[in-house]
Design a protein around this motif. Sequence first.
Motif, PDB file in Angstrom:
ATOM      1  N   ARG A  78       0.750  -1.347   0.042  1.00 46.30           N
ATOM      2  CA  ARG A  78      -0.111   0.018  -0.055  1.00 46.30           C
ATOM      3  C   ARG A  78       0.903   1.346   0.093  1.00 46.30           C
ATOM      4  N   ASP A  79       1.781   1.226   0.633  1.00 46.33           N
ATOM      5  CA  ASP A  79       2.514   2.640   1.047  1.00 46.33           C
ATOM      6  C   ASP A  79       4.056   2.571   0.192  1.00 46.33           C
ATOM      7  N   ASN A  80       4.262   1.403  -0.508  1.00 47.01           N
ATOM      8  CA  ASN A  80       5.632   1.352  -1.314  1.00 47.01           C
ATOM      9  C   ASN A  80       5.572   2.298  -2.681  1.00 47.01           C
ATOM     10  N   LYS A  81       6.456   3.168  -2.810  1.00 51.07           N
ATOM     11  CA  LYS A  81       6.540   3.895  -4.139  1.00 51.07           C
ATOM     12  C   LYS A  81       7.890   3.860  -4.504  1.00 51.07           C
ATOM     13  N   VAL A  82       8.744   2.694  -4.140  1.00 51.65           N
ATOM     14  CA  VAL A  82      10.133   2.785  -4.579  1.00 51.65           C
ATOM     15  C   VAL A  82      10.525   1.405  -5.369  1.00 51.65           C
ATOM     16  N   LEU A  83       9.446   0.428  -5.513  1.00 51.64           N
ATOM     17  CA  LEU A  83       9.730  -0.845  -5.847  1.00 51.64           C
ATOM     18  C   LEU A  83      10.544  -0.829  -7.261  1.00 51.64           C
ATOM     19  N   GLN A  84      11.438  -1.735  -7.251  1.00 53.34           N
ATOM     20  CA  GLN A  84      12.186  -1.971  -8.550  1.00 53.34           C
ATOM     21  C   GLN A  84      12.106  -3.172  -9.261  1.00 53.34           C
ATOM     22  N   ASN A  85      11.697  -4.374  -8.223  1.00 52.62           N
ATOM     23  CA  ASN A  85      11.500  -5.672  -8.861  1.00 52.62           C
ATOM     24  C   ASN A  85      10.379  -6.199  -8.109  1.00 52.62           C
ATOM     25  N   LEU A  86       9.142  -6.544  -9.070  1.00 55.21           N
ATOM     26  CA  LEU A  86       7.771  -7.256  -8.700  1.00 55.21           C
ATOM     27  C   LEU A  86       7.699  -8.587  -9.155  1.00 55.21           C
ATOM     28  N   SER A  87       7.491  -9.574  -8.498  1.00 54.66           N
ATOM     29  CA  SER A  87       7.307 -10.946  -8.916  1.00 54.66           C
ATOM     30  C   SER A  87       5.770 -11.230  -8.083  1.00 54.66           C
ATOM     31  N   GLY A 105       0.642   1.956 -10.454  1.00 50.42           N
ATOM     32  CA  GLY A 105       0.755   3.303 -10.733  1.00 50.42           C
ATOM     33  C   GLY A 105       1.551   4.231  -9.759  1.00 50.42           C
ATOM     34  N   GLN A 106       1.929   3.593  -8.560  1.00 52.20           N
ATOM     35  CA  GLN A 106       2.796   4.469  -7.859  1.00 52.20           C
ATOM     36  C   GLN A 106       4.061   3.997  -7.497  1.00 52.20           C
ATOM     37  N   ASN A 107       4.717   3.148  -8.469  1.00 54.53           N
ATOM     38  CA  ASN A 107       5.865   2.451  -8.594  1.00 54.53           C
ATOM     39  C   ASN A 107       6.635   2.799  -9.916  1.00 54.53           C
ATOM     40  N   GLN A 108       6.827   3.924 -10.198  1.00 56.37           N
ATOM     41  CA  GLN A 108       7.459   4.206 -11.645  1.00 56.37           C
ATOM     42  C   GLN A 108       8.952   4.059 -12.017  1.00 56.37           C
ATOM     43  N   HIS A 109       9.415   3.255 -10.839  1.00 53.68           N
ATOM     44  CA  HIS A 109      10.823   2.890 -10.922  1.00 53.68           C
ATOM     45  C   HIS A 109      11.071   1.446 -11.362  1.00 53.68           C
ATOM     46  N   LEU A 110       9.821   0.871 -11.515  1.00 58.22           N
ATOM     47  CA  LEU A 110      10.042  -0.720 -11.761  1.00 58.22           C
ATOM     48  C   LEU A 110      11.015  -1.049 -12.872  1.00 58.22           C
ATOM     49  N   LEU A 111      11.975  -1.991 -12.603  1.00 60.66           N
ATOM     50  CA  LEU A 111      12.890  -2.311 -13.841  1.00 60.66           C
ATOM     51  C   LEU A 111      12.591  -3.732 -14.334  1.00 60.66           C
ATOM     52  N   ARG A 112      12.067  -4.547 -13.237  1.00 60.04           N
ATOM     53  CA  ARG A 112      11.538  -5.962 -13.478  1.00 60.04           C
ATOM     54  C   ARG A 112      10.190  -6.371 -13.075  1.00 60.04           C
ATOM     55  N   VAL A 113       9.379  -6.859 -13.976  1.00 62.33           N
ATOM     56  CA  VAL A 113       8.218  -7.335 -13.585  1.00 62.33           C
ATOM     57  C   VAL A 113       7.778  -8.609 -13.766  1.00 62.33           C
ATOM     58  N   ASP A 114       7.321  -9.544 -13.108  1.00 58.19           N
ATOM     59  CA  ASP A 114       7.064 -10.974 -13.696  1.00 58.19           C
ATOM     60  C   ASP A 114       5.652 -11.076 -13.357  1.00 58.19           C
ATOM     61  N   MET A 115       4.934 -11.279 -14.429  1.00 59.54           N
ATOM     62  CA  MET A 115       3.446 -11.534 -14.426  1.00 59.54           C
ATOM     63  C   MET A 115       3.004 -12.950 -15.064  1.00 59.54           C
ATOM     64  N   ARG A 116       3.941 -14.007 -14.935  1.00 61.91           N
ATOM     65  CA  ARG A 116       4.066 -15.109 -15.724  1.00 61.91           C
ATOM     66  C   ARG A 116       2.664 -15.989 -14.908  1.00 61.91           C
ATOM     67  N   SER A 132       3.333   3.720 -17.007  1.00 65.39           N
ATOM     68  CA  SER A 132       3.764   4.042 -15.860  1.00 65.39           C
ATOM     69  C   SER A 132       5.558   3.549 -15.463  1.00 65.39           C
ATOM     70  N   CYS A 133       5.804   2.738 -16.260  1.00 64.17           N
ATOM     71  CA  CYS A 133       7.357   1.737 -15.901  1.00 64.17           C
ATOM     72  C   CYS A 133       8.121   2.150 -16.985  1.00 64.17           C
ATOM     73  N   THR A 134       8.455   3.314 -17.480  1.00 59.13           N
ATOM     74  CA  THR A 134       9.041   3.662 -18.767  1.00 59.13           C
ATOM     75  C   THR A 134      10.433   3.022 -18.861  1.00 59.13           C
ATOM     76  N   HIS A 135      11.120   2.762 -17.519  1.00 58.07           N
ATOM     77  CA  HIS A 135      12.386   2.180 -17.496  1.00 58.07           C
ATOM     78  C   HIS A 135      12.671   0.934 -17.262  1.00 58.07           C
ATOM     79  N   LEU A 136      11.357   0.181 -17.812  1.00 57.30           N
ATOM     80  CA  LEU A 136      11.433  -1.075 -17.543  1.00 57.30           C
ATOM     81  C   LEU A 136      12.251  -1.922 -18.360  1.00 57.30           C
ATOM     82  N   LYS A 137      12.991  -2.990 -17.625  1.00 54.33           N
ATOM     83  CA  LYS A 137      13.903  -3.744 -18.501  1.00 54.33           C
ATOM     84  C   LYS A 137      13.653  -5.156 -18.942  1.00 54.33           C
ATOM     85  N   HIS A 138      13.042  -5.919 -17.911  1.00 55.65           N
ATOM     86  CA  HIS A 138      12.617  -7.174 -18.004  1.00 55.65           C
ATOM     87  C   HIS A 138      11.136  -7.408 -17.578  1.00 55.65           C
TER      88      HIS A 138
END
Length: 293
Positions: A78-87, A105-116, A132-138
């Motif tokens: 709920r309060d996290n706005k600094v996530l970089q990796n989300l699985s 919407g509140q974590n625009q620094h995400l680099l890796r998202v795993d929605m498998r 939202s995550c324009t710096h996404l790498k993976h």
Amino acid sequence: MEEGTEGRKCLGLLDLPWEDVLVTHIFCYLPLRHLVSLQRVSKQFHALIQVYLANCRTFDLKQIGPSIPKEAFCSMLRDNKVLQNLSLQNCSDWVTDKELLPVIGQNQHLLRVDMRGCVCLSRHSLVAVSLSCTHLKHLGLAHCEWVDSLSLRSLADHCGGLQSIDLTACRQLKDEAICYLAKKCPGLKSLSVAVNANITDASVEEVAKNCRGLEQLDLTGCLRVRNESIRTVAEYCPKLRSLKVNHCHNVTESSLGLLRKRNVEIDVEPPLQRALVLLQDVVDFAPFINLQI
């Protein structure tokens, strides 16, 4: 804080600076499931873990256990706005746009998202990630059959720095979408379009010509891929290290041989080696056969 035996004050764990010491230098080494359990010890520990969750850079639900309730998922992020990796693998059978969109919407620094395997999401989640995550790498989208051409184009338009994407079994996608992705994301190093009968040589050749730093390519079960596109990969992708073409019945050694000479790891054995394996099976299971005949 307690008095020691000689009148000295003894510091307790909670007396240490929370954000500067506990969160940054201690809790980052502990499994998330242990930290979640620690919340039950006292109100102070609950508040401390909430501070940690609000500042953690990586959130992997596999560290918690086989499943997690929706309410706990929403509460922890709920309060996290600094996530970089989300699985999201351990909540793939229930997580929906309703739970995920606020997190994205509140974590625009995400680099890796795993929605498998997140079968309950929709294209809206992928569009939200792209915006939202324009710096996404993976990005992992394997077995997300809701991924369509429009949402993938949105991703390609806004996440041009993408380095790896898993589109295994995203069966709505056709050549047009994959070609568009290749042109917009030339820095791709790893791509899977496995288990998709819509994929043809057109996609593979476009990827090869635009993504020349490609290192891993998974075409497993792409029944319409032929030798011509594999030769193009061999020509344009000098950094290729791994190629998967199992069940690609139109891909033969005439194209794979070019890559074997460069020591590219291929999941299909050379014809001679396959013949030896079959012969060994015959010898093992039918020892009565006279191989001297």
